[in-house]
Design a protein around this motif. Structure first.
Motif, mmCIF file in Angstrom:
data_model
loop_
_atom_site.group_PDB
_atom_site.id
_atom_site.type_symbol
_atom_site.label_atom_id
_atom_site.label_comp_id
_atom_site.label_asym_id
_atom_site.label_seq_id
_atom_site.Cartn_x
_atom_site.Cartn_y
_atom_site.Cartn_z
ATOM 1 N N ASP A 244 0.963 -0.808 0.301
ATOM 2 C CA ASP A 244 -0.010 0.285 0.338
ATOM 3 C C ASP A 244 0.759 1.286 -0.440
ATOM 4 O O ASP A 244 0.309 2.470 -0.614
ATOM 5 C CB ASP A 244 -0.630 -0.199 1.461
ATOM 6 N N THR A 245 1.637 1.465 0.721
ATOM 7 C CA THR A 245 2.843 2.776 0.852
ATOM 8 C C THR A 245 3.953 2.364 -0.881
ATOM 9 O O THR A 245 3.224 4.103 -1.135
ATOM 10 C CB THR A 245 3.735 2.096 2.432
ATOM 11 N N ARG B 165 1.357 4.142 -3.122
ATOM 12 C CA ARG B 165 1.293 5.608 -2.852
ATOM 13 C C ARG B 165 2.481 6.215 -3.354
ATOM 14 O O ARG B 165 2.185 7.718 -3.580
ATOM 15 C CB ARG B 165 0.406 5.247 -1.174
#
Length: 312
Positions: A241-242, A245
């Motif tokens: 997820d990070t 992003r």
């Protein structure tokens, strides 16, 4: 400067209202492997048939081994060999007899010696006196190519030479092709296997709907197609997820916990991606750089995915 074994200018061929070749131009350097790729119906077989004097062009000029195919047909035929997709053997004859028949038809001086040399060269000595009907697919292809070499042609047209062969036999044929080129023979290759064209070719042309849509060395063609990317795989979904992003333009695969990041594939762009991950204390368990291959080139240029069907 390298001489041209084949020079084609403005080649055009039509059947009624259907234009098969619409004024194509290309040259084949002596002592090289030249590959013609294209989807079904692109015009490859028509091109080869014109170059091999089996078909007359409607317009344009074609010179093969320095001879005009329209006015010096006999000289062209004496300079070329053609190996089709299916081995042209007489199954009722032995391997040696098939070669001897070809030597007799071509009135080859010292035919017996030529036959023996070719049997040895193609590693067919132990099977020389067995019926061709008993030969494996790889042995049949080798014998067929050996028969093409009886007349010592300057230029050989190979139509899908490894179709149906197992991986070991395919690589054996690749080695034979390389040896021929080292000895000065020019190879004009059509193949349904894009990895084969990539492996063997000095130059490739892509034919689509009667037009040449690209030509160049394999690496040149691959550089024309976007799609180079870095693939990163992470230990858990939080890291994925990070990373998704902070890396703009990335495409994620949640099932594989992987991220596909567009880039140039060079050390500078790769370092920038890894530095960005380090800034956020993210560790990629695996990373790899992927560049476009000839399948990507084929799809981008012709709008057709490559297949294992006969591409004519």
């Amino acid at each position: 400067m390298t001489s041209s074994a084949i020079a084609v200018s403005g080649l055009r061929k039509a059947y009624g209202d259907k234009v098969v070749l619409d004024g194509i131009d290309f040259e084949v350097a002596e002592g090289s492997v030249f590959s013609m790729l294209g989807p079904n119906g692109a015009g490859k077989t028509t091109t080869v048939n014109v170059l091999a004097t089996l078909l007359k062009a409607d317009a344009g000029t074609v010179r093969v081994a320095g001879h005009d195919v329209a006015t010096a047909t006999k000289q062209v035929r004496a300079s070329i060999g053609v190996t089709g997709q299916f081995a042209a053997l007489d199954d009722l004859l032995t391997g040696r007899e098939n070669l001897q028949l070809m030597a007799d038809l071509k009135r080859t001086p010292s035919g017996d010696r030529t036959v023996s040399q070719l049997l040895e060269r193609f590693d067919l000595g132990e099977s020389a006196d067995k019926m061709a009907a008993t030969y494996s697919g790889g042995m049949r292809r080798k014998l067929d190519l050996a028969m093409t070499l009886v007349g010592r042609p300057q230029i050989i047209f190979l139509d899908e030479p490894t179709t149906g062969l197992d991986p070991r036999s395919r690589r054996t044929m690749w080695g034979i092709v390389r040896d021929l080129v080292v000895n000065g023979t020019t190879i004009f290759l059509t193949t349904q296997y894009l990895d084969e064209a990539d492996e063997l070719s000095d130059r490739i042309v892509v034919l689509d709907q009667g037009h040449l849509v690209a030509q160049g060395a394999p690496e040149e063609l691959k550089r024309q197609v976007p799609g180079t990317h870095v693939r990163l795989r992470f230990a858990d979904l939080d890291d994925l997820d990070t990373a998704a992003r902070i890396l703009p333009g990335a495409t994620r695969d949640d099932q594989e916990l992987a991220l596909r990041v567009p880039g140039e594939g060079d050390s500078k762009s790769l370092r920038a991606i890894l530095d960005r991950l380090d800034e956020h204390m993210i560790n990629a368990q695996e990373f790899s750089v992927h560049t476009p291959d000839l399948d990507d080139v084929f799809l981008a240029l012709t709008g057709h995915a490559s297949t294992k069907e006969e591409a004519k």
